[in-house]
Scaffold this active site. Structure first.
Site, mmCIF file in Angstrom:
data_model
loop_
_atom_site.group_PDB
_atom_site.id
_atom_site.type_symbol
_atom_site.label_atom_id
_atom_site.label_comp_id
_atom_site.label_asym_id
_atom_site.label_seq_id
_atom_site.Cartn_x
_atom_site.Cartn_y
_atom_site.Cartn_z
ATOM 1 N N PRO A 56 0.825 -1.221 0.000
ATOM 2 C CA PRO A 56 0.000 0.000 0.000
ATOM 3 C C PRO A 56 0.859 1.271 0.000
ATOM 4 C CG PRO A 56 -0.141 -1.145 2.115
ATOM 5 C CD PRO A 56 0.639 -2.028 1.194
ATOM 6 N N GLU A 59 1.935 -8.126 8.630
ATOM 7 C CA GLU A 59 2.327 -6.710 8.693
ATOM 8 C C GLU A 59 3.144 -6.299 7.469
ATOM 9 O OE1 GLU A 59 1.193 -4.482 10.827
ATOM 10 O OE2 GLU A 59 0.003 -6.138 11.615
ATOM 11 N N ARG A 61 -3.414 -7.203 -20.518
ATOM 12 C CA ARG A 61 -4.320 -6.777 -21.589
ATOM 13 C C ARG A 61 -3.629 -5.842 -22.588
ATOM 14 N NH1 ARG A 61 -7.682 -2.706 -21.054
ATOM 15 N NH2 ARG A 61 -9.551 -3.885 -21.535
ATOM 16 N N ASP A 74 -10.321 1.859 -24.488
ATOM 17 C CA ASP A 74 -10.848 1.819 -23.128
ATOM 18 C C ASP A 74 -10.527 3.090 -22.348
ATOM 19 O OD1 ASP A 74 -12.206 -0.552 -23.096
ATOM 20 O OD2 ASP A 74 -10.459 -1.740 -22.522
HETATM 21 N N1 SAM Z 1 1.623 -2.844 7.461
HETATM 22 C C1 SAM Z 1 1.465 -2.529 6.078
HETATM 23 C C2 SAM Z 1 1.237 -1.046 5.921
HETATM 24 O O1 SAM Z 1 0.423 -0.499 6.664
HETATM 25 O O2 SAM Z 1 1.825 -0.420 5.017
HETATM 26 C C3 SAM Z 1 0.271 -3.249 5.462
HETATM 27 C C4 SAM Z 1 0.477 -4.712 5.312
HETATM 28 S S1 SAM Z 1 -0.884 -5.497 4.511
HETATM 29 C C5 SAM Z 1 -1.894 -5.936 5.856
HETATM 30 C C6 SAM Z 1 -0.220 -7.040 4.010
HETATM 31 C C7 SAM Z 1 0.224 -7.108 2.546
HETATM 32 O O3 SAM Z 1 -0.900 -6.906 1.713
HETATM 33 C C8 SAM Z 1 1.240 -6.089 2.110
HETATM 34 O O4 SAM Z 1 2.555 -6.489 2.422
HETATM 35 C C9 SAM Z 1 1.002 -6.022 0.612
HETATM 36 O O5 SAM Z 1 1.715 -7.044 -0.077
HETATM 37 C C10 SAM Z 1 -0.482 -6.304 0.501
HETATM 38 N N2 SAM Z 1 -1.291 -5.084 0.289
HETATM 39 C C11 SAM Z 1 -2.223 -4.603 1.135
HETATM 40 N N3 SAM Z 1 -2.808 -3.506 0.653
HETATM 41 C C12 SAM Z 1 -2.248 -3.285 -0.557
HETATM 42 C C13 SAM Z 1 -2.433 -2.281 -1.555
HETATM 43 N N4 SAM Z 1 -3.294 -1.283 -1.397
HETATM 44 N N5 SAM Z 1 -1.679 -2.362 -2.675
HETATM 45 C C14 SAM Z 1 -0.778 -3.348 -2.850
HETATM 46 N N6 SAM Z 1 -0.556 -4.321 -1.923
HETATM 47 C C15 SAM Z 1 -1.274 -4.295 -0.798
#
Ligand code: SAM
Length: 242
Positions: free
Chosen positions: A86, A113, A151, A166
């Site tokens: 994220p 995490e 795609r 698109d």
């Molecule tokens: N502790 C992290 C933070 O707050 O930045 C979030 C960890 S999340 C619970 C677990 C995993 O989900 C991440 O390591 C990532 O690979 C994936 N993930 C969660 N949200 C995501 C998003 N918006 N985009 C891409 N990957 C995401």
């Protein structure tokens, strides 16, 4: 192009890769995919891939050793290593088309995490986010990225022109689509679409793409390439809404 996905839920990923147009692209080898079970790179009796965080605070973190071994085993020359996170750069149309030009992508799916920071520091070329919200794992983000990229590969979409038309491809949202029946619950398909006049259809589609963008994503209009006719259409929309 080849895409390798490293995950603790390989079956979830494989199921997706067998379905729809992505499944067909994989079968036709337009897209070469490999799914790696991270646990195959954990060598203790319990195939442990996570551990508690230093400093406390609860939750678990994906350990560095299995991730380093998995990446070092499966990365091929030319692969860009992407951590789904994220905290990454937002996945956009522009990024998807850029990544479609890569020889290969190696996608790391975090869980809990997230991954040990040394993975990010030493192995990762780019971090990519699919939006400003937090999911429980990187599998769905990896598949979103894969589909957004796939795609754009030649031969993946049945209709080669549709990716170019698109939403976002030309800086605008797509125009509305209709199919049979021509009238449904009193709602008729716009006459121009059944007129057989290709010029009029093209003009209507451009006008409706402008209308949709203006109504739903006006921010896109600031960067879109617009000609005089487009500007006149937008001006008339402004008047219509007054
Ligand atoms: N502790 C992290 C933070 O707050 O930045 C979030 C960890 S999340 C619970 C677990 C995993 O989900 C991440 O390591 C990532 O690979 C994936 N993930 C969660 N949200 C995501 C998003 N918006 N985009 C891409 N990957 C995401």
């Amino acid at each position: 192009m080849r895409i390798t996905i490293i995950s603790i839920f390989p079956d979830l990923v494989r199921t997706f890769l067998g379905a729809g147009l992505v499944g067909r692209a994989v079968e036709a080898k337009t897209l070469e995919t490999k799914v790696v079970d991270l646990r195959d790179h954990a060598h203790d009796r319990h195939r442990t891939v996570d551990d508690v965080p230093f400093g406390g605070g609860g939750g678990m973190v994906l350990k560095p050793e299995p991730l380093f071994e998995a990446v070092e085993t499966h990365r091929q020359p030319g692969d860009a290593v992407i951590l789904l996170s994220p905290q990454g750069e937002p996945l956009t149309h522009a990024l998807a088309t850029e990544l479609a030009g890569s020889r290969g992508l190696l996608l790391l799916c975090g869980r809990y995490e997230g991954v040990d920071e040394r993975v990010r520091l030493e192995l990762v070329d780019r971090e990519v986010s699919i939006g400003d919200y937090v999911l429980m794992g990187g599998e769905l983000p990896a598949l979103v990225l894969l589909e957004a990229v796939a795609r754009h590969l030649p031969g993946v979409l049945g209709n080669e022109t549709s990716a170019a038309r698109d939403s976002f491809a030309q800086g605008l949202l797509d125009f509305p689509h209709y199919t049979r029946p021509q009238e449904f619950r009193g709602l008729r398909v716009p006459d121009v679409l059944v007129s057989g006049d290709h010029g009029a259809v093209a003009a209507w589609r451009r006008q409706e793409a402008l209308r949709a963008t203006w109504a739903k994503r006006p921010d896109l209009l600031e960067r879109a390439a617009l000609d005089e006719t487009d500007r006149a259409v937008l001006a008339s929309l402004g008047r219509d809404s007054a």
